[in-house]
Design a protein around this motif. Structure first.
Motif, short mmCIF file in Angstrom:
data_model
loop_
_atom_site.label_atom_id
_atom_site.label_comp_id
_atom_site.label_asym_id
_atom_site.label_seq_id
_atom_site.Cartn_x
_atom_site.Cartn_y
_atom_site.Cartn_z
N LYS A 1 0.75 -1.50 0.01
CA LYS A 1 0.09 -0.04 -0.19
C LYS A 1 0.91 1.29 -0.03
O LYS A 1 1.92 1.54 0.81
CB LYS A 1 -0.91 0.07 1.17
CG LYS A 1 -2.15 -0.90 1.00
CD LYS A 1 -2.99 -0.70 1.95
CE LYS A 1 -4.46 -1.75 1.84
NZ LYS A 1 -5.36 -1.40 2.65
N SER A 2 0.36 2.39 -0.69
CA SER A 2 0.98 3.58 -0.90
C SER A 2 0.55 4.16 0.66
O SER A 2 -0.32 4.05 1.24
CB SER A 2 0.23 4.41 -1.71
OG SER A 2 0.71 5.83 -2.10
N ALA A 3 1.75 4.92 0.90
CA ALA A 3 1.72 5.47 2.33
C ALA A 3 2.61 6.58 2.28
O ALA A 3 3.51 6.66 1.30
CB ALA A 3 1.92 4.50 3.56
N PHE A 4 2.79 7.31 3.41
CA PHE A 4 3.71 8.31 3.64
C PHE A 4 4.94 7.83 4.78
O PHE A 4 4.58 7.19 5.63
CB PHE A 4 3.23 9.55 4.26
CG PHE A 4 2.36 10.44 3.14
CD1 PHE A 4 3.32 11.30 2.07
CD2 PHE A 4 1.17 10.50 3.10
CE1 PHE A 4 2.50 11.82 1.33
CE2 PHE A 4 0.68 10.98 2.06
CZ PHE A 4 1.31 11.92 1.16
N GLY A 5 6.13 8.37 4.30
CA GLY A 5 7.21 8.48 5.40
C GLY A 5 7.34 9.81 5.88
O GLY A 5 7.25 10.56 5.10
N LEU A 6 7.55 9.81 7.04
CA LEU A 6 7.78 11.23 7.71
C LEU A 6 8.91 11.38 9.00
O LEU A 6 8.95 10.52 9.47
CB LEU A 6 6.46 11.57 8.59
CG LEU A 6 6.40 12.89 9.55
CD1 LEU A 6 6.54 14.15 8.39
CD2 LEU A 6 5.03 12.91 10.43
N ASP A 7 9.66 12.32 8.56
CA ASP A 7 10.98 12.71 9.45
C ASP A 7 10.54 13.94 10.22
O ASP A 7 10.40 14.88 9.34
CB ASP A 7 12.19 12.62 8.71
CG ASP A 7 13.33 12.74 9.67
OD1 ASP A 7 13.27 12.26 10.75
OD2 ASP A 7 14.27 13.52 9.12
#
Length: 186
Positions: free
Chosen positions: A26-32
């Motif tokens: 699934k498409s998702a976001f990574g967040l830093d």
């Protein structure tokens, strides 16, 4: 650039919505997370076959949790995030974002890098900051000027965000919520 970590990646025009539709993971976001000197950085990720597609969404300093929430919430996607500040995770979750802290266990940086290097890597043309990071992210050196298996902690905010996606979505390294119900019990 000598000691470059990611040498095999390609800047490519692609429709991120098409990737979302085709994505085997699934498409998702990574967040830093960042704030004063380092930016908060988010990247939309999707995997088709053995290819990781990345599209930069946000790269900005001075962001509060409300600003991060405002950017991520309309997408309705999962977010795999830096686990360094549980308060930020909770505030963003309270704002209606489906966010998960990723386990930053010993060796997790190299595990994420290794998994990313094992895949084809495609980056949207508009991902200016991510392209800059990929062109400058290098291995560190020891006192004798030999490369070591540790990256320089610089030019890596969107790369870290993508690595959190890989750690969470592919390697299942999501921190489980802690049960604090007994902490205040008598």
């Amino acid at each position: 650039v000598d000691g470059l970590i990611f040498e095999n990646w390609e800047e490519k025009a692609f429709d991120i919505e098409e990737i979302r539709r085709l994505a085997s993971v699934k498409s998702a976001f990574g967040l830093d997370f960042g704030y004063t000197n380092d930016p908060s950085a988010s990247v939309r990720c999707g995997i088709v076959d053995n290819a990781l597609y990345l599209d930069e969404l946000c790269y900005q300093t001075g962001m509060l949790s409300s600003g991060i929430t405002k950017i991520l919430k309309p997408w309705g996607l999962k977010v795999m995030a830096d686990s360094a500040d549980p308060r930020l995770i909770q505030e963003i979750k309270n704002g209606g974002v489906n966010i998960y802290p990723v386990d930053k266990y010993p060796g997790s940086i190299n595990a994420g890098i290794d998994k990313m290097k094992d895949m084809e890597l495609f980056v949207t043309e508009r991902s200016y900051n991510l392209i800059n990071e990929l062109r400058n992210y290098v291995w560190d050196k020891d006192k004798d000027d030999n490369y070591i298996n540790t990256p320089v902690d610089k030019d890596n905010h969107l790369i870290d965000a993508a690595r959190y996606y890989v750690l969470g979505m592919l390697l299942g390294k999501i921190l489980k919520p802690k049960d604090n119900s007994g902490v205040f019990a008598h």
